[in-house]
Scaffold this motif. Structure first.
Motif, mmCIF file in Angstrom:
data_model
loop_
_atom_site.group_PDB
_atom_site.id
_atom_site.type_symbol
_atom_site.label_atom_id
_atom_site.label_comp_id
_atom_site.label_asym_id
_atom_site.label_seq_id
_atom_site.Cartn_x
_atom_site.Cartn_y
_atom_site.Cartn_z
ATOM 1 N N VAL A 153 0.949 -1.147 -0.068
ATOM 2 C CA VAL A 153 0.432 0.013 0.170
ATOM 3 C C VAL A 153 0.421 0.968 -0.129
ATOM 4 N N PRO A 154 0.658 2.453 -1.062
ATOM 5 C CA PRO A 154 1.234 3.475 -0.655
ATOM 6 C C PRO A 154 1.238 4.214 0.527
ATOM 7 N N ARG A 155 2.470 4.836 1.009
ATOM 8 C CA ARG A 155 2.343 5.425 1.904
ATOM 9 C C ARG A 155 2.204 7.316 1.563
ATOM 10 N N ARG A 156 2.020 7.632 0.550
ATOM 11 C CA ARG A 156 1.905 9.063 -0.137
ATOM 12 C C ARG A 156 0.217 9.019 -0.353
ATOM 13 N N GLN A 157 0.243 10.585 -0.215
ATOM 14 C CA GLN A 157 -1.338 11.192 -0.568
ATOM 15 C C GLN A 157 -1.127 10.418 -2.003
ATOM 16 N N THR A 158 -2.055 10.415 -2.410
ATOM 17 C CA THR A 158 -2.207 9.497 -4.340
ATOM 18 C C THR A 158 -3.859 10.156 -4.070
ATOM 19 N N TRP A 159 -3.757 9.910 -5.221
ATOM 20 C CA TRP A 159 -5.303 10.397 -6.075
ATOM 21 C C TRP A 159 -6.386 9.616 -4.845
ATOM 22 N N PHE A 160 -6.326 8.801 -5.326
ATOM 23 C CA PHE A 160 -7.400 7.648 -4.236
ATOM 24 C C PHE A 160 -7.459 7.639 -2.356
ATOM 25 N N THR A 161 -6.627 8.296 -2.007
ATOM 26 C CA THR A 161 -6.516 8.897 -0.593
ATOM 27 C C THR A 161 -7.564 9.059 0.234
ATOM 28 N N LYS A 162 -8.174 10.096 -0.588
ATOM 29 C CA LYS A 162 -9.395 10.701 0.019
ATOM 30 C C LYS A 162 -10.753 9.589 0.363
ATOM 31 N N LEU A 163 -10.684 8.868 -0.663
ATOM 32 C CA LEU A 163 -11.132 7.985 -1.290
ATOM 33 C C LEU A 163 -11.974 7.036 -0.059
ATOM 34 N N GLY A 164 -10.329 6.744 1.078
ATOM 35 C CA GLY A 164 -10.298 6.394 1.922
ATOM 36 C C GLY A 164 -11.612 6.461 3.428
ATOM 37 N N ALA A 165 -11.615 7.453 3.065
ATOM 38 C CA ALA A 165 -13.158 7.737 4.108
ATOM 39 C C ALA A 165 -14.432 7.787 3.919
ATOM 40 N N GLY A 166 -14.676 6.508 2.573
ATOM 41 C CA GLY A 166 -15.869 6.915 2.283
ATOM 42 C C GLY A 166 -16.105 5.539 1.684
ATOM 43 N N THR A 167 -14.918 4.948 2.561
ATOM 44 C CA THR A 167 -15.048 3.406 2.380
ATOM 45 C C THR A 167 -16.248 2.737 2.453
ATOM 46 N N LEU A 168 -17.522 3.138 3.720
ATOM 47 C CA LEU A 168 -18.220 2.632 4.270
ATOM 48 C C LEU A 168 -19.056 2.806 3.219
ATOM 49 N N TYR A 169 -19.052 3.827 2.535
ATOM 50 C CA TYR A 169 -20.445 4.336 1.552
ATOM 51 C C TYR A 169 -20.160 3.041 0.769
ATOM 52 N N GLY A 170 -19.010 3.057 -0.228
ATOM 53 C CA GLY A 170 -18.699 2.227 -0.858
ATOM 54 C C GLY A 170 -19.345 0.468 -0.818
ATOM 55 N N TYR A 171 -18.974 0.583 0.744
ATOM 56 C CA TYR A 171 -19.667 -1.023 0.891
ATOM 57 C C TYR A 171 -20.819 -1.399 0.783
ATOM 58 N N LEU A 172 -21.657 -0.699 1.729
ATOM 59 C CA LEU A 172 -22.838 -1.039 1.329
ATOM 60 C C LEU A 172 -23.726 -0.826 0.707
ATOM 61 N N LEU A 173 -23.232 0.918 -0.764
ATOM 62 C CA LEU A 173 -24.078 0.989 -1.291
ATOM 63 C C LEU A 173 -23.732 0.147 -2.913
ATOM 64 N N HIS A 174 -22.743 -0.672 -2.543
ATOM 65 C CA HIS A 174 -22.507 -1.957 -4.105
ATOM 66 C C HIS A 174 -23.262 -2.827 -4.063
ATOM 67 N N GLY A 175 -23.339 -3.188 -2.759
ATOM 68 C CA GLY A 175 -23.866 -4.540 -2.958
ATOM 69 C C GLY A 175 -25.839 -4.624 -3.709
ATOM 70 N N PHE A 176 -26.040 -3.303 -4.131
ATOM 71 C CA PHE A 176 -27.240 -2.934 -4.125
ATOM 72 C C PHE A 176 -26.751 -3.784 -5.820
ATOM 73 N N ALA A 177 -26.091 -2.817 -7.012
ATOM 74 C CA ALA A 177 -25.378 -3.493 -8.042
ATOM 75 C C ALA A 177 -24.560 -5.226 -8.064
ATOM 76 N N ILE A 178 -24.614 -5.349 -7.559
ATOM 77 C CA ILE A 178 -23.917 -7.148 -7.110
ATOM 78 C C ILE A 178 -25.302 -7.960 -7.479
ATOM 79 N N LYS A 179 -26.428 -7.473 -6.205
ATOM 80 C CA LYS A 179 -27.732 -8.277 -6.305
ATOM 81 C C LYS A 179 -28.156 -8.033 -7.533
ATOM 82 N N THR A 180 -28.140 -6.459 -8.328
ATOM 83 C CA THR A 180 -29.324 -6.733 -9.262
ATOM 84 C C THR A 180 -27.984 -7.333 -10.562
#
Length: 364
Positions: free
Chosen positions: A267-294
């Motif tokens: 895992v990179p230790r520096r700031q990357t383009w996806f670093t800020k996305l780490g604050a929204g992982t629970l959103y992605g985790y719960l919401l992507h289930g709707f697409a998977i089930k569909t």
């Protein structure tokens, strides 16, 4: 899973790095772990008859949830039973659990045409098991800070749970107990422990070890039940005697630790383009289930034969990574924030100490 305003923080408490801000390494790890979760879910239908897909699936399932749980444990080091921490646990874990239990049930009734699909708050639906587990793990944090040998004790509990078919699945209790050692371990890891993974020799060895795990999984795919990695069954349910529980649990724990270490080393230790996305992982985790089930309920994997080709598997993987990335972005978080991180000040008594300070400030 940029600092959020008070009352709208990510449900996982953060340990500030030495610089005083958020640690990009931990945010990077959270984002990459949730990407692997989404990939694993999209690969599952491809594993039926696809040995290469099964090998990747088994490798990822060996460590992606353990890594996610370990990181959650590390972020829980500051949890205690103070009113402010309990309030945050309720609003950021318990409330989303209830909301998504209801949403997933109604979603299945609508998309899968099952109008009798029950709503049960004691039987976590699909991805909700992690919220139930996190709530229980977090509440027990003071216990794991108190006992002398926390990780061996947690491992003993996991072994006993795996050997006990009587353990029910209310509130995902089997997974709560069998993944418990990773949470407890994360709870006791310090930043210095993660710094050990920065050693050049470990980082160089990480990729070959993961590749070796994939090769071994390719050999094991037709010989091993992948249900072992989901930690949702007793050993007797998988056709083995009770005495096999410590053998398998310790083996899975060891393999998961090695691969989690390799993952974190890469895992990179520096700031990357996806670093800020780490604050929204629970959103992605719960919401992507709707697409998977569909995708599954619509028969997408069966009606599109190209999906099961090597090119199709790559396309599915890219789509999964893209979807989970979009669902972790700030616009999505703004839309769903009042469901995922409600303030709910109306539901709680005002802290007496805070009220006294406010009155004192007004008086002066």
């Amino acid at each position: 899973m940029n600092p959020a305003p008070e009352g709208r923080q990510d449900p996982v408490p953060r340990i500030a790095p030495k610089s005083g801000g958020r640690d990009p390494f931990l945010d990077n790890a959270k984002y990459l772990a949730v990407v692997l979760v989404a990939m694993g879910h999209t690969w599952e239908p491809l594993t039926h008859g696809g040995r290469a897909a099964m090998a990747l699936y088994m490798t990822v399932y060996t460590f992606h949830i353990p890594a996610f749980v370990l990181i959650s444990g590390h972020f829980s080091r500051g949890f205690d039973l103070s009113p402010a921490k309990v309030k945050r646990l309720i609003t950021s874990v318990a409330v989303p659990y209830v909301v998504f239990e209801v949403l997933y049930a109604y979603f299945q009734r609508w998309v899968h045409d099952t109008p009798d699909e029950p709503i049960s708050l004691t039987s976590p639906y699909y991805l909700d098991w992690f919220l139930a587990a996190l709530f229980i793990w977090r509440l027990t944090t003071p216990v794991w800070k108190l006992v002398r040998w926390p990780v061996p004790l947690a491992l003993t509990i996991a072994v006993l749970a795996a050997a006990s078919p009587q353990v029910g699945n209310d509130f995902a209790m089997r997974r709560v107990l069998q993944f418990l050692p990773f949470f407890v371990l994360g709870l006791h890891l310090k930043p210095a422990h993660f710094d050990l993974l920065r050693q050049r020799a470990i980082r160089i060895a990480a990729a070959p070890v993961v590749l070796g795990a994939v090769v071994f999984a390719y050999w094991a795919a037709p010989r091993m039940n992948s249900a072992w990695f989901r930690q949702n069954n007793a050993v007797q349910d998988l056709g083995m005697p009770a005495w096999f529980s410590p053998v398998m649990e310790l083996a899975l724990f060891g393999c998961a630790l090695v691969l989690t270490g390799c993952f974190l080393a890469l895992v990179p230790r520096r700031q990357t383009w996806f670093t800020k996305l780490g604050a929204g992982t629970l959103y992605g985790y719960l919401l992507h289930g709707f697409a998977i089930k569909t995708a599954r309920w619509s028969g997408w994997y069966d009606t599109l034969p190209w999906v099961r080709t090597p090119v199709g598997e790559v396309v599915v993987t890219v789509l999964a990574a893209t979807l989970i990335t979009l669902l972790c972005t700030q616009p999505v978080r703004r839309v769903f924030r009042y469901v995922m991180e409600p303030k709910m000040s109306w539901a709680f008594q005002r802290d007496a100490a805070a009220s006294a300070r406010a009155r004192a400030g007004t008086a002066t």
